[in-house]
Design a protein around this motif. Structure first.
Motif, mmCIF file in Angstrom:
data_model
loop_
_atom_site.group_PDB
_atom_site.id
_atom_site.type_symbol
_atom_site.label_atom_id
_atom_site.label_comp_id
_atom_site.label_asym_id
_atom_site.label_seq_id
_atom_site.Cartn_x
_atom_site.Cartn_y
_atom_site.Cartn_z
ATOM 1 N N TYR A 97 28.253 39.392 34.725
ATOM 2 C CA TYR A 97 28.868 40.860 34.010
ATOM 3 C C TYR A 97 28.826 41.362 35.068
ATOM 4 O O TYR A 97 28.829 42.350 35.437
ATOM 5 N N VAL A 98 30.592 41.521 34.865
ATOM 6 C CA VAL A 98 31.462 42.614 35.898
ATOM 7 C C VAL A 98 32.826 43.437 35.001
ATOM 8 O O VAL A 98 32.371 43.243 34.021
ATOM 9 N N GLN A 99 32.711 44.457 35.128
ATOM 10 C CA GLN A 99 33.574 45.262 35.127
ATOM 11 C C GLN A 99 35.138 44.218 34.911
ATOM 12 O O GLN A 99 35.401 43.544 35.797
ATOM 13 N N ALA A 100 35.598 45.311 33.659
ATOM 14 C CA ALA A 100 36.962 43.574 33.899
ATOM 15 C C ALA A 100 38.372 44.453 35.315
ATOM 16 O O ALA A 100 38.381 43.516 35.290
ATOM 17 N N HIS A 101 38.377 45.546 35.250
ATOM 18 C CA HIS A 101 38.862 45.875 36.798
ATOM 19 C C HIS A 101 39.142 44.398 37.636
ATOM 20 O O HIS A 101 39.002 44.299 38.870
ATOM 21 N N GLN A 102 37.509 44.569 37.730
ATOM 22 C CA GLN A 102 36.780 43.958 38.854
ATOM 23 C C GLN A 102 36.794 42.094 38.930
ATOM 24 O O GLN A 102 35.970 41.459 39.178
ATOM 25 N N HIS A 103 36.998 41.706 37.643
ATOM 26 C CA HIS A 103 36.741 40.556 37.072
ATOM 27 C C HIS A 103 37.995 39.412 38.256
ATOM 28 O O HIS A 103 36.959 38.164 38.833
ATOM 29 N N ARG A 104 39.128 39.974 38.001
ATOM 30 C CA ARG A 104 39.867 39.304 39.573
ATOM 31 C C ARG A 104 39.010 38.885 41.040
ATOM 32 O O ARG A 104 38.605 37.672 41.635
ATOM 33 N N GLU A 105 39.022 39.990 41.456
ATOM 34 C CA GLU A 105 38.079 39.661 42.617
ATOM 35 C C GLU A 105 37.026 39.211 43.169
ATOM 36 O O GLU A 105 36.521 38.722 43.304
ATOM 37 N N PHE A 106 36.252 39.261 41.606
ATOM 38 C CA PHE A 106 35.165 38.834 41.686
ATOM 39 C C PHE A 106 34.863 36.987 41.417
ATOM 40 O O PHE A 106 34.338 36.637 42.290
ATOM 41 N N VAL A 120 28.630 29.474 37.480
ATOM 42 C CA VAL A 120 28.783 30.496 37.227
ATOM 43 C C VAL A 120 29.101 31.458 35.770
ATOM 44 O O VAL A 120 30.694 30.418 35.336
ATOM 45 N N ASP A 121 28.623 31.465 34.760
ATOM 46 C CA ASP A 121 29.428 32.420 33.977
ATOM 47 C C ASP A 121 30.346 33.970 34.205
ATOM 48 O O ASP A 121 29.266 33.916 33.858
ATOM 49 N N LEU A 122 31.246 34.119 34.093
ATOM 50 C CA LEU A 122 31.515 35.484 34.767
ATOM 51 C C LEU A 122 31.868 35.489 33.358
ATOM 52 O O LEU A 122 33.345 35.828 33.207
#
Length: 321
Positions: A97-106, A120-122
């Motif tokens: 689970y990641v913050q929405a604004h970091q999703h692309r970076e992850f 991985v289910d991001l």
């Protein structure tokens, strides 16, 4: 009895409960039955699988941290580690689970792992917990050892809330998900904060309390009775029959169904797919953000179908425009 075990074994094998069933019968005469051998093999397979997944999780976190990224992990391994033995709780994806604004970076970072073949289910944000800020979730998180590394997981309060709301959102289709909640309750740390756990959106907290009462009634697990009963828990009459019926049917979960969009090009089987997607009363109540009371559930089911159809139509329109 042997006949009863033969009857339920296919459901256990299909729902992820085979290893737990083997643990329950391995010291009884039932262990020598042919069907018991299948349950034992599932237990062995899950035990090996956990060892492999723990190595993968450690490698994923090590890789992400080398990029300055530190996600939260939930469900799956996080609750499996609280079971009495490795292998009792099978899991597949690594839920991050990641913050929405970091999703692309992850996403970019994970794609650079090459041919590792990790699943991985991001998650963009934490849908079931979005009545709390991600900073709050992170502040309550904990670092735990996994393999030869460390992983950051949800704190026990957020983890329990996530398990309860996910169980309901998916229509309570798998008994294993309620077992997860029972295990979480049976292994609560001494510093568990019920006030924080039940904070947030009041409707979601009510849903969670109903789920905890389900665990008490179906599994006999105690649940800090003073705190819960003070809020007047009374399960609707349709809830437990709906759950037991769903478990008996062995209905496929959302993640194991063929994508609905595929039927637009090959319509054969569409009617069956639509019937499979008819929401049960639990799924419909959560989807429409309704209360758990004794009102008829049909209006909620119809409402949920309308919401789903509208969302599907908007998605297809965007793809084609």
């Amino acid at each position: 009895s042997a006949a009863e075990l033969a009857q339920v074994a296919p459901l256990l094998l299909n729902s992820g409960g085979a290893a737990w069933a083997w643990r329950q019968i391995r010291q009884t005469p039932l262990k020598d039955l042919p069907i018991a051998h299948e349950l034992q093999q599932a237990y062995r397979l899950h035990t090996l699988h956990v060892a492999l997944k723990e190595r993968e999780i450690a490698q994923v976190f090590t890789h992400l941290r080398s990029q300055g990224l530190d996600p939260l992990m939930g469900k799956g391994w996080v609750i499996a580690r609280q079971y009495p033995e490795p292998g009792l709780r099978p899991f597949g994806d690594i839920d991050l689970y990641v913050q929405a604004h970091q999703h692309r970076e992850f996403s970019i970072s994970l794609s650079n792992l090459g041919g590792a073949g990790w699943v991985v289910d991001l998650h963009k944000g934490a849908a079931e917990l979005d009545d709390r800020s991600f900073d709050t979730l992170y502040a309550h998180s904990r670092l735990v050892t996994v393999g030869d590394g460390e992983a950051r997981i949800f704190g026990p309060e957020d983890s329990l809330r996530l398990l309860c709301l996910h169980f309901l959102r998916e229509g309570a289709l798998r008994p294993l998900w309620l077992c997860d909640i029972a295990v979480a309750l049976a292994t609560l740390p001494e510093d568990f904060n019920w006030e924080y756990c039940l904070s947030g959106n009041p409707r979601r907290s009510d849903w969670m309390i109903c789920t905890l009462e389900l665990v008490h009634q179906l599994f006999g697990i105690s649940i800090a009775r003073g705190r819960i009963t003070a809020q007047g828990v009374k399960l609707p009459q349709w809830l437990i029959p709906t759950i037991l019926r769903a478990w008996g049917q062995g209905k496929r979960t959302k993640g194991r169904r063929k994508r609905m969009a595929s039927y637009l090009e090959q319509p054969s089987g569409m009617l069956k797919a639509l019937a499979e997607r008819w929401p049960n009363p639990i799924e419909a109540t959560i989807g429409t953000k309704g209360p758990f009371n004794n009102w008829p559930r049909l209006p909620f089911q119809i409402g949920e179908c309308i919401l789903r159809t509208s969302a599907f139509a908007r998605q297809q329109w965007k793809l084609r425009s």
